[in-house]
Design a protein around this motif. Sequence first.
Motif, mmCIF file in Angstrom:
data_model
loop_
_atom_site.group_PDB
_atom_site.id
_atom_site.type_symbol
_atom_site.label_atom_id
_atom_site.label_comp_id
_atom_site.label_asym_id
_atom_site.label_seq_id
_atom_site.Cartn_x
_atom_site.Cartn_y
_atom_site.Cartn_z
ATOM 1 N N ASN A 134 -10.012 0.858 2.465
ATOM 2 C CA ASN A 134 -9.439 -0.355 1.906
ATOM 3 C C ASN A 134 -8.505 0.019 0.764
ATOM 4 O OD1 ASN A 134 -11.009 -1.701 3.712
ATOM 5 N ND2 ASN A 134 -12.402 -2.594 2.210
ATOM 6 N N LEU A 135 -7.603 -0.889 0.421
ATOM 7 C CA LEU A 135 -6.614 -0.617 -0.621
ATOM 8 C C LEU A 135 -6.771 -1.588 -1.780
ATOM 9 C CD1 LEU A 135 -3.365 -0.016 1.482
ATOM 10 C CD2 LEU A 135 -5.050 1.668 0.701
ATOM 11 N N SER A 136 -6.470 -1.096 -2.984
ATOM 12 C CA SER A 136 -6.477 -1.933 -4.184
ATOM 13 C C SER A 136 -5.258 -1.606 -5.025
ATOM 14 C CB SER A 136 -7.757 -1.702 -5.009
ATOM 15 O OG SER A 136 -8.902 -2.131 -4.300
ATOM 16 N N GLY A 137 -4.728 -2.611 -5.704
ATOM 17 C CA GLY A 137 -3.570 -2.415 -6.567
ATOM 18 C C GLY A 137 -2.839 -3.727 -6.771
ATOM 19 N N LYS A 138 -2.113 -3.840 -7.905
ATOM 20 C CA LYS A 138 -1.342 -5.043 -8.218
ATOM 21 C C LYS A 138 0.074 -4.608 -8.579
ATOM 22 C CE LYS A 138 -3.282 -8.331 -10.575
ATOM 23 N NZ LYS A 138 -3.828 -9.149 -11.707
ATOM 24 N N PHE A 139 1.071 -5.223 -7.897
ATOM 25 C CA PHE A 139 2.468 -4.812 -8.072
ATOM 26 C C PHE A 139 3.325 -6.064 -8.227
ATOM 27 C CE2 PHE A 139 0.173 -2.008 -5.224
ATOM 28 C CZ PHE A 139 0.312 -0.771 -5.832
ATOM 29 N N TYR A 140 4.095 -6.084 -9.327
ATOM 30 C CA TYR A 140 4.954 -7.242 -9.579
ATOM 31 C C TYR A 140 6.413 -6.862 -9.359
ATOM 32 C CZ TYR A 140 7.478 -10.960 -11.947
ATOM 33 O OH TYR A 140 8.349 -11.978 -12.229
ATOM 34 N N ASN A 141 7.040 -7.500 -8.392
ATOM 35 C CA ASN A 141 8.472 -7.352 -8.119
ATOM 36 C C ASN A 141 8.889 -5.878 -8.042
ATOM 37 O OD1 ASN A 141 10.942 -8.557 -7.545
ATOM 38 N ND2 ASN A 141 11.598 -8.550 -9.694
ATOM 39 N N GLU A 142 8.073 -5.085 -7.352
ATOM 40 C CA GLU A 142 8.333 -3.652 -7.224
ATOM 41 C C GLU A 142 9.029 -3.337 -5.907
ATOM 42 O OE1 GLU A 142 8.027 -1.367 -9.364
ATOM 43 O OE2 GLU A 142 6.547 -2.013 -10.855
ATOM 44 N N THR A 143 9.704 -2.188 -5.885
ATOM 45 C CA THR A 143 10.285 -1.704 -4.637
ATOM 46 C C THR A 143 9.179 -1.143 -3.759
ATOM 47 O OG1 THR A 143 10.638 0.532 -5.487
ATOM 48 C CG2 THR A 143 12.399 -1.101 -5.862
ATOM 49 N N LEU A 144 9.478 -1.008 -2.463
ATOM 50 C CA LEU A 144 8.488 -0.444 -1.542
ATOM 51 C C LEU A 144 8.111 0.970 -1.965
ATOM 52 C CD1 LEU A 144 6.815 -0.456 1.048
ATOM 53 C CD2 LEU A 144 8.888 0.201 2.307
ATOM 54 N N GLU A 145 9.092 1.731 -2.391
ATOM 55 C CA GLU A 145 8.809 3.122 -2.810
ATOM 56 C C GLU A 145 7.833 3.151 -3.973
ATOM 57 O OE1 GLU A 145 11.182 7.228 -4.054
ATOM 58 O OE2 GLU A 145 12.266 5.325 -3.830
ATOM 59 N N ASN A 146 8.000 2.265 -4.961
ATOM 60 C CA ASN A 146 7.088 2.232 -6.100
ATOM 61 C C ASN A 146 5.691 1.784 -5.692
ATOM 62 O OD1 ASN A 146 9.086 3.106 -7.817
ATOM 63 N ND2 ASN A 146 9.577 1.057 -8.606
ATOM 64 N N VAL A 147 5.609 0.848 -4.762
ATOM 65 C CA VAL A 147 4.297 0.411 -4.280
ATOM 66 C C VAL A 147 3.573 1.568 -3.590
ATOM 67 C CG1 VAL A 147 3.085 -1.105 -2.670
ATOM 68 C CG2 VAL A 147 4.958 -2.016 -4.063
ATOM 69 N N LEU A 148 4.279 2.288 -2.728
ATOM 70 C CA LEU A 148 3.653 3.404 -2.024
ATOM 71 C C LEU A 148 3.308 4.543 -2.976
ATOM 72 C CD1 LEU A 148 5.782 3.454 1.258
ATOM 73 C CD2 LEU A 148 3.456 2.587 0.937
ATOM 74 N N GLU A 149 4.127 4.717 -3.995
ATOM 75 C CA GLU A 149 3.788 5.716 -5.013
ATOM 76 C C GLU A 149 2.489 5.336 -5.707
ATOM 77 O OE1 GLU A 149 4.712 8.566 -5.936
ATOM 78 O OE2 GLU A 149 6.673 8.864 -4.995
ATOM 79 N N GLY A 150 2.306 4.055 -5.965
ATOM 80 C CA GLY A 150 1.080 3.602 -6.611
ATOM 81 C C GLY A 150 -0.139 3.786 -5.725
ATOM 82 N N LEU A 151 0.064 3.713 -4.408
ATOM 83 C CA LEU A 151 -1.040 3.863 -3.467
ATOM 84 C C LEU A 151 -1.265 5.322 -3.060
ATOM 85 C CD1 LEU A 151 -0.325 0.828 -1.089
ATOM 86 C CD2 LEU A 151 -2.035 0.951 -2.912
ATOM 87 N N ARG A 152 -0.322 6.182 -3.419
ATOM 88 C CA ARG A 152 -0.401 7.581 -2.973
ATOM 89 C C ARG A 152 -1.733 8.221 -3.392
ATOM 90 N NH1 ARG A 152 3.338 11.827 -2.117
ATOM 91 N NH2 ARG A 152 5.103 10.531 -2.755
ATOM 92 N N TYR A 153 -2.132 7.994 -4.655
ATOM 93 C CA TYR A 153 -3.317 8.683 -5.168
ATOM 94 C C TYR A 153 -4.593 7.903 -4.856
ATOM 95 C CZ TYR A 153 0.261 11.318 -7.584
ATOM 96 O OH TYR A 153 1.356 12.092 -7.874
ATOM 97 N N THR A 154 -4.532 6.579 -4.981
ATOM 98 C CA THR A 154 -5.739 5.797 -4.731
ATOM 99 C C THR A 154 -6.133 5.820 -3.258
ATOM 100 O OG1 THR A 154 -4.438 3.769 -4.454
ATOM 101 C CG2 THR A 154 -5.265 4.253 -6.670
ATOM 102 N N ALA A 155 -5.147 5.860 -2.363
ATOM 103 C CA ALA A 155 -5.450 5.852 -0.929
ATOM 104 C C ALA A 155 -5.376 7.238 -0.312
ATOM 105 C CB ALA A 155 -4.481 4.918 -0.193
#
Length: 364
Positions: free
Chosen positions: A324-345
């Motif tokens: 499962n995935l967790s995270g909160k992203f406000y008006n971010e680019t797809l690249e920034n969202v995936l960067e945020g998920l890189r370590y948690t997922a």
Amino acid sequence: MDIYSNSVRDLVLNPEFRKWVLHPNPESDKIWQSYLAKNPTAIQDVELAKELLLELFSNQYPLQESEFGEIWDYIDTETEKEDKRAQQQKIIPINRLSDAKRGNSGSSDVARMMWRVAAILVVTLGVGFLASRMAPTEPVAEQPVPAKFKEYTTPPGVKSSITLGDGTKVLLNSGSSLRYQENFSPERREVFLEGEAFFEVQHDPGRPFTVKTGEVSTTALGTSFNIMAYREEHLLISLVTGKVAIGVPHENRDEIILEPRQSLKIQPGEGDFLKVRFDEDQVMGWTRKMIVFNNTELSEAIRALENWYGVKFHFQNRPRPGMNLSGKFYNETLENVLEGLRYTAGLDFEIKKDKVSITFKHTP
């Protein structure tokens, strides 16, 4: 071109003349008025032919082309005796034309012509048919107008704001569709949703507002609520303000009532449901340019990202079970969202235009 053959019979049989009498238009008016101006002796016969058509061959009981010919052929061959008798006795015209219109000689012509037409209609089409033409017509009941539907569809990467005819406002999420009747009925307002939408319903106590998502219906009067109903995912109905009644199939109760800040989660195909309190950011975040994953199933999170950014994900290997995935992203680019998920997922990614390749670091 000779459009008139000096005969009432020929006029009645003339399709262009009948079209002019029964369906007048400026072009045909110009043709026939021009002809009458050049041939004033034809006026009486033209007027008689017009009245015959309007009296007996109206649009309410239209005759086929062949029937006109059959009627007049039968008149010419079978009503000679009736015609002679009509000349010897007083005939009352069935269309109530007065002698004052054409003088006494005109009245005789009218009587003969009307007698001929009446005789053939009685003989060939029956007394009932003639009576139905001569009797006062009853008002024709209006036929119901077929309902017209509108459908809005938002492709991936696009959200749409819609105002319905009753004033209800709808924000339609990416990859969703909304179908509804163009003009709501006086009794109810009903729309059909696939995907996700947020509704601000215009208050109208006399016409409940219902959202249909498969077999589940959500009904409100003046309310704001969110519905997420993507295929093969759980259905989530979240009430922000007001009150809604939810009809769930295969349940003993008639409806489930939600209070503000409550969600109803229904599993697809099973009918099992759970009523819970919801986090507003998680439910309403998409309306505020916010992506919120809170222990969200991987398939649901990927669908949300594909719809949000208009891309397609491709997996190079399989993730570990139950990811499962967790995270909160406000008006971010797809690249920034995936960067945020890189370590948690635990994933690597590569973006090429509208294609995203995902490789999971920890395979099963």
